[in-house]
Design an enzyme around this catalytic site. Sequence first.
Site, mmCIF file in Angstrom:
data_model
loop_
_atom_site.group_PDB
_atom_site.id
_atom_site.type_symbol
_atom_site.label_atom_id
_atom_site.label_comp_id
_atom_site.label_asym_id
_atom_site.label_seq_id
_atom_site.Cartn_x
_atom_site.Cartn_y
_atom_site.Cartn_z
ATOM 1 N N CYS A 1 18.536 16.211 36.040
ATOM 2 C CA CYS A 1 18.141 17.039 37.174
ATOM 3 C C CYS A 1 17.738 18.422 36.646
ATOM 4 O O CYS A 1 18.584 19.310 36.510
ATOM 5 C CB CYS A 1 19.303 17.144 38.154
ATOM 6 S SG CYS A 1 18.884 17.916 39.728
ATOM 7 N N CYS B 1 8.404 17.260 44.882
ATOM 8 C CA CYS B 1 9.362 18.298 44.513
ATOM 9 C C CYS B 1 8.777 19.672 44.790
ATOM 10 O O CYS B 1 7.668 19.978 44.339
ATOM 11 C CB CYS B 1 9.724 18.175 43.027
ATOM 12 S SG CYS B 1 10.859 19.455 42.454
#
Length: 435
Positions: free
Chosen positions: A160, A354
Site C-alpha cells: 500500500c 486511485c
Amino acid sequence: MCDVVMVGAGLGGMSAAYEIKAALGRAHRVTVVGEGGLFSFTPSNPWVGIGWRKPADVQIDAASALARHDIAFIDSAASAIRPAENRVLLQDGRELKYDYLVITTGPRLAFDEVPGLGPLAGYTQSVCTTAHATAAWQAYEEFLKAPGPVVIGAAQGASCFGPAYEFAMILDTDLRRRKLRDRVPMTFVTPEPYIGHMGLGGVGDSKGLLEKELRQRHIKWITNARIEKVEPGLMQVSECDTRGQALEEHTLPFAYSMVIPAFTGVAAVRGIEGLVNPRGFVLIDKHQRNPAFPNIFAAGVCVAIPPVEATAVPTGAPKTGFMIESMVGALAANINAVIDGRAATAEATWNAVCLADMGDSGAAFVALPQIPPRNVTWAKQGKWVHLAKVAFEKYFMRKIRTGNTDPVYEKYVMKALGIERLKPGTQPDGANQPR
C-alpha cells in the site's frame, strides 16, 4: 432462512453487508462482526495524521447505520474461524453459526517484521488506522515544536504505497504553510524498484509524475530500500541492487517518521489449510469464493493476490478502494445466486481508480484492470484531484450512512468513464434483485 456473516466492518465489510442485504431482503439474516463499533474511512487517515481532519470527521457509528437496514452488528473481533464447523469464535467468548461467511477483515499490520518499526513498540508513526493516524498527529504536534529531519515511506513487503506518497506530499504542504519547510530535510524510503511503481509496475507515467513532484518539493528518495532496523531518531536502510543484495548502507536521522508496514492475514484465519496462503491471506477463485470452503467468500485487503512482478526488494499488489467495491459487487451477486440455487458466475473487474492527494494538488491513477496487461492506463495531475478526493470522501461517508448500494455517482459517472465493477456477461440472472 440463511445466516450470512461478515467478519470485518471496514470499507469492504460495510459495503458487502449493504449489497448482500439489498439482494437477499428480509428472507435472510445478515450480521456484521467488527471491533470498536466504528466504521473508519481509511483513505482519509493521512489527513487525520497531519491534523487536517479530526477522527470524528472520518468515522461513523456502524451499529446504528446498519440497523436502519435490518443488519445486525456485533462489537467484538473474531478470535478464530472454524470453516469445517461453519462457526466464528469471538473474542468476547461468544460464537456465531453461519451458512455463508464473508471475510473482509483487512490486514494485520506486520510492524514486528522490522525491529523498531511502528507506533506502539517502535519509533515510527502509521496512518493505517484512524487510531494510528490520531497518534501520528499528536507526535506531529510535538515535532512542530522542534522541527528536524523527516523520513517517510514503506517497509519491504508493503503493498500500500499511495498513503506513503500522500503523507509525504501533505506534510510538505503543511510545513510550507507554517513557514517551517526550510528546517525539515525530507527523505522518502521505499522498496519499489523505482518511484511510482506502486506495486503495480507503474500506472501510465506514474514514475515521471511522482519523481518530478518529489524533486519540486526537495524530497530525496531511496528506492530498492530495505529497512534493517529503527532506533530512537535513527533508521538503518540498505539500498539494494537488482538482485536484492545490499549496495549501499544509509543511516537516516529523523525527528519524525511515518512508515507503511507490510501486511499479513489476521490471526483469526492464519494457518487454516485451504483457506489462506502462508502469509494468512484468503485464497479465492475468480468469483471471490474460497476453493476449499465454497460457502466462504472474501474481499478487500485480506485476499491473496500475487505480486504483479518480481522486485529486488519484496513488494505486494495493492487493493484499492474501487477494486474492493468491485470484489464486493461480485461476491454479493454470487451469494445471492448460490442461495437461489444458481451458479456463481459474477467476476469482479478489479479496475483500479486511485486519487492521491498532495495537499495543494493531487494525482489520479487509473488502471483497467489493476493487474497487467491492461486495457486502459493513465496518470494525471492537477488541483482538481485534490478537490475530487475531498468530494469522494463526502460521497462515500454518505453512502455508508445511508446504505445506498447503487448511488448515481457509481451508476452513471463511473460507467460513463468505462469503469465497471463486474465483467460484462458474468452477472447471474436475477442477481442483486431485492426480494
